[in-house]
Design an enzyme around this catalytic site. Sequence first.
Site, short mmCIF file in Angstrom:
data_model
loop_
_atom_site.label_atom_id
_atom_site.label_comp_id
_atom_site.label_asym_id
_atom_site.label_seq_id
_atom_site.Cartn_x
_atom_site.Cartn_y
_atom_site.Cartn_z
N THR A 31 -1.80 1.58 -8.99
CA THR A 31 -3.41 1.37 -9.41
C THR A 31 -3.97 0.96 -8.40
OG1 THR A 31 -2.99 0.56 -11.46
CG2 THR A 31 -5.52 0.45 -11.16
N GLY A 84 -3.84 -4.77 -8.56
CA GLY A 84 -3.45 -4.19 -10.06
C GLY A 84 -2.54 -5.48 -11.02
N ASP A 86 0.66 -6.10 -13.06
CA ASP A 86 1.85 -5.73 -14.36
C ASP A 86 1.39 -6.43 -16.01
OD1 ASP A 86 3.48 -4.27 -12.13
OD2 ASP A 86 3.90 -6.40 -11.65
N GLY A 97 4.03 -8.21 -8.75
CA GLY A 97 4.94 -8.23 -7.68
C GLY A 97 6.03 -7.37 -8.75
N GLU A 105 0.22 -10.49 -1.94
CA GLU A 105 -0.94 -10.17 -2.83
C GLU A 105 -1.67 -11.53 -3.49
OE1 GLU A 105 -0.22 -6.01 -5.40
OE2 GLU A 105 0.99 -8.05 -5.54
N LYS A 123 -1.76 -2.77 -19.72
CA LYS A 123 -1.38 -4.11 -18.94
C LYS A 123 -1.84 -5.46 -19.73
CE LYS A 123 0.15 -2.08 -15.94
NZ LYS A 123 -0.72 -1.85 -14.19
O1 LIG Z 1 1.99 -6.68 -8.39
C1 LIG Z 1 1.74 -5.68 -8.19
C2 LIG Z 1 2.48 -5.27 -7.32
O2 LIG Z 1 3.46 -6.77 -5.68
C3 LIG Z 1 1.28 -4.44 -8.17
O3 LIG Z 1 -0.24 -4.65 -8.28
C4 LIG Z 1 1.52 -4.37 -9.86
O4 LIG Z 1 2.98 -4.01 -9.90
C5 LIG Z 1 0.98 -3.36 -10.82
O5 LIG Z 1 1.01 -1.96 -10.04
P1 LIG Z 1 0.67 -0.79 -10.76
O6 LIG Z 1 -0.83 -0.25 -10.61
O7 LIG Z 1 1.68 0.41 -10.30
O8 LIG Z 1 1.41 -0.39 -12.20
#
Ligand SMILES: O=C(CO)[C@H](O)[C@H](O)COP(=O)(O)O
Length: 233
Positions: A31, A84, A86, A97, A105, A123
């Site tokens: 994202t 972004g 999870d 993460g 981050e 999410k």
């Molecule tokens: O924390 C993160 C990476 O360490 C990302 O922000 C999280 O995994 C979301 O990723 P995505 O946008 O691909 O779903």
Amino acid sequence: MSQQSMKIEAARAALEYVENGMRLGIGSGSTAEEFVKLLAERVNAGLEIIGVPTSERTAKLCTELGVPLSSLDETPQLDLTIDGADELDANLSLIKGGGGALLREKIVAFASKKMIVIADGSKVVEKLGAFPLPIEVNIFGLAATKQAVEDAAGKLNLTGAIKIRENRDGDEFKTDGGHLILDASFGHICDPEALSNALHAIPGVVEHGLFIGLADVAVVAQENGVEIKTAAL
Ligand SMILES: O=C(CO)[C@H](O)[C@H](O)COP(=O)(O)O
């Protein structure tokens, strides 16, 4: 709308918060990468910002697309971080993460006046924890740290598999900081703050993926449009 399109829509809506002259923390993950692509278009059209990336991967993409970068050492105070997640709940507590960039981050988000989370609707959760919690640990004393995590979680009635993250080729996954990740499938985390404190008390734990009190706004793309969320508490 596909999940990918929703990520793009969330990223596009978050771009509205970016102002000329801003010092910008730039997140990691798919994202955040959509955000970088849209940001680059604006930069190439004359927007002046300086970005601090949260991972080597994001740094590479920014450089390829012409987004000017700084480091947190050169630019220790940021106006806004866009990243972004999870999982996010109604308080805008997050699990991050999944891509392994949680330490940088969190450092970047903490150095920012404001953090905006960008996500597709999948999410958003009532309680954090369906997504395994990433815990970044030092390589030294791995078995002892893993045991200490299990014990600390157990005291909070959190049980479940704790796995050392591996790459696709089966090697241990290493973060940009050279650490390992434990992915802890605890299930619903009723008291994220208590778990955060318990994990921080373990010396081998470098950082964990619970982001509490860091996000100010979430820009969430749903099938029927983009929703702007602020913390319920
Ligand atoms: O924390 C993160 C990476 O360490 C990302 O922000 C999280 O995994 C979301 O990723 P995505 O946008 O691909 O779903």
